[in-house]
Design a protein around this motif. Structure first.
Motif, mmCIF file in Angstrom:
data_model
loop_
_atom_site.group_PDB
_atom_site.id
_atom_site.type_symbol
_atom_site.label_atom_id
_atom_site.label_comp_id
_atom_site.label_asym_id
_atom_site.label_seq_id
_atom_site.Cartn_x
_atom_site.Cartn_y
_atom_site.Cartn_z
ATOM 1 N N THR A 149 -4.755 -6.823 0.105
ATOM 2 C CA THR A 149 -5.001 -5.383 0.096
ATOM 3 C C THR A 149 -5.040 -4.846 -1.324
ATOM 4 O O THR A 149 -5.905 -4.032 -1.679
ATOM 5 N N LEU A 150 -4.122 -5.298 -2.158
ATOM 6 C CA LEU A 150 -4.107 -4.880 -3.559
ATOM 7 C C LEU A 150 -5.364 -5.354 -4.278
ATOM 8 O O LEU A 150 -6.000 -4.599 -5.026
ATOM 9 N N TRP B 172 -1.298 -10.755 3.173
ATOM 10 C CA TRP B 172 -2.046 -9.554 3.542
ATOM 11 C C TRP B 172 -1.869 -8.455 2.508
ATOM 12 O O TRP B 172 -2.839 -7.779 2.124
ATOM 13 N N GLU B 173 -0.645 -8.248 2.018
ATOM 14 C CA GLU B 173 -0.398 -7.221 1.012
ATOM 15 C C GLU B 173 -1.128 -7.542 -0.293
ATOM 16 O O GLU B 173 -1.729 -6.663 -0.918
ATOM 17 N N GLN C 279 -2.658 2.530 6.703
ATOM 18 C CA GLN C 279 -2.333 1.568 7.753
ATOM 19 C C GLN C 279 -2.365 2.242 9.124
ATOM 20 O O GLN C 279 -1.944 3.388 9.278
ATOM 21 N N LEU D 292 -6.074 3.300 -1.351
ATOM 22 C CA LEU D 292 -5.784 2.141 -0.517
ATOM 23 C C LEU D 292 -5.931 2.566 0.938
ATOM 24 O O LEU D 292 -5.693 3.722 1.277
ATOM 25 N N PRO D 293 -6.302 1.649 1.808
ATOM 26 C CA PRO D 293 -6.497 2.030 3.209
ATOM 27 C C PRO D 293 -5.198 2.475 3.863
ATOM 28 O O PRO D 293 -4.135 1.912 3.604
ATOM 29 N N ASP E 4 -8.276 -6.076 -3.044
ATOM 30 C CA ASP E 4 -9.460 -5.345 -2.564
ATOM 31 C C ASP E 4 -9.582 -3.977 -3.225
ATOM 32 O O ASP E 4 -10.681 -3.435 -3.346
ATOM 33 N N ALA E 5 -8.446 -3.395 -3.630
ATOM 34 C CA ALA E 5 -8.453 -2.084 -4.293
ATOM 35 C C ALA E 5 -8.551 -2.205 -5.812
ATOM 36 O O ALA E 5 -8.466 -1.201 -6.522
ATOM 37 N N HIS F 272 0.836 -1.203 0.000
ATOM 38 C CA HIS F 272 0.000 0.000 0.000
ATOM 39 C C HIS F 272 0.871 1.255 0.000
ATOM 40 O O HIS F 272 0.520 2.262 -0.611
#
Length: 316
Positions: free
Chosen positions: A151-152, A147-148, A290, A287-288, A154-155, A112
């Motif tokens: 995250t990608l 997790w990374e 952190q 992206l969220p 989800d975006a 992110h």
């Protein structure tokens, strides 16, 4: 964070290191965690802080940052840590001091952060920041965590395999380029020995190079920030007096500024300024943000201490 502009490189750097190390907020943290400040010179203070932070503020234990444990701190201690982190330059973003630089360096990190930093660099350039040389986007072949990758995904971004892949994807999207104009590299069969360089030429902007360096200690570890900075400097032929703006996250500014001074300013005589991305500036690819905990700030205060100790030893 910016170095002073008078005297030799060492004369410009040492007072800033001394002021940070001997600052009231850092002394307060040490005292709160049961330490007695040493009597001695700057080298002794840095040695003490390195040892002390290893015992009290190292939550990684040699692991990658996402795998660090979070300490159980009482509310008063957590508040003290956050206040100290702000005073020590790890919290609030500061805009670039100049309107023009020789080079703009974007440092990689977690997925992110890679996207956010590339986006911030592009916004600076489109807002009028002048770069005479190139934009260098520096990463490594570090494999992304699950997790990374999630995250990608989800975006709506590709679930890339490595840090440098994320940087390359972000450059293509943010700078609106389809393919590199030049590329080079060596696939040595192991990421610690390999390197890659891809240079893009976006319309109306300086060239953008995405670079992954080999490790300087390939039998022990992957390439780290200092490795990529040295490798880039050799490629770009960094010159004395070049103004280099480095972009990272606010929490890493003291640590990565110290590394840049050691690996770029000292050997090349260039001027270094390091800024953190302003999280209030929206990304083109949202992206969220952190959550940064007191434990994370203590860990990066330790990183800054270690980087300043290495810098001070290099000055000597």
């Amino acid at each position: 964070m910016q170095e002073a502009q008078t005297g030799t490189v060492a004369e410009r750097i040492t007072p800033d290191v001394e002021a940070w190390v001997r600052s009231t907020p850092l002394r307060g943290l040490v005292r709160h965690f049961g330490g007695d400040w040493p009597v001695g010179d700057l080298a002794e203070a840095l040695r003490f802080l390195d040892d002390f932070s290893a015992r009290h503020w190292d939550f990684r234990g040699g692991r990658e940052r996402p795998d660090a444990r979070e300490p159980n701190l009482d509310p008063a201690t957590a508040a003290l840590v956050l206040d100290a982190a702000a005073a020590l330059g790890l919290v609030h973003p500061v805009p670039p001091a100049r309107s023009a630089y020789a080079h703009l360096v974007v440092l990689g990190g977690l997925a992110h952060a890679c996207v956010r930093r590339v986006g911030y660099a592009a916004r600076l350039l489109r807002a009028g920041l002048t770069v005479r040389g190139e934009v260098a986007v520096l990463g490594s072949f570090r494999p992304l965590s699950e997790w990374e990758r999630a995250t990608l995904a989800d975006a709506g971004l590709p679930a890339d395999e490595t840090e440098v892949d994320v940087l390359d994807t972000a450059v293509r999207r943010v700078f609106e380029v389809a393919a590199p104009a030049e590329q080079a590299g060596v696939d040595a069969g192991h990421p610690h020995h390999s390197w890659s360089s891809r240079t893009y030429r976006p319309a109306g902007l300086p060239p953008v190079r995405v670079l992954a360096a080999p490790s300087s200690e390939p039998d022990r570890r992957r390439a780290h920030t200092a490795d990529t900075q040295r490798f880039w400097a050799g490629h770009v032929r960094l010159a004395a007096g070049d103004e280099v703006l480095t972009v990272t996250a606010p929490i890493y500014v003291p640590f990565q500024h110290s590394d840049a001074l050691r690996t770029l300013a000292l050997p090349y005589g260039c001027d270094i300024e390091t800024v953190g991305v302003d999280p209030a500036v929206a990304d083109a690819m949202a992206l969220p943000e952190q959550t940064l905990t007191p434990g994370r700030y203590l860990q990066e205060i330790r990183s800054a201490i270690r980087a300043m100790r290495a810098l001070h030893e290099s000055l000597g």
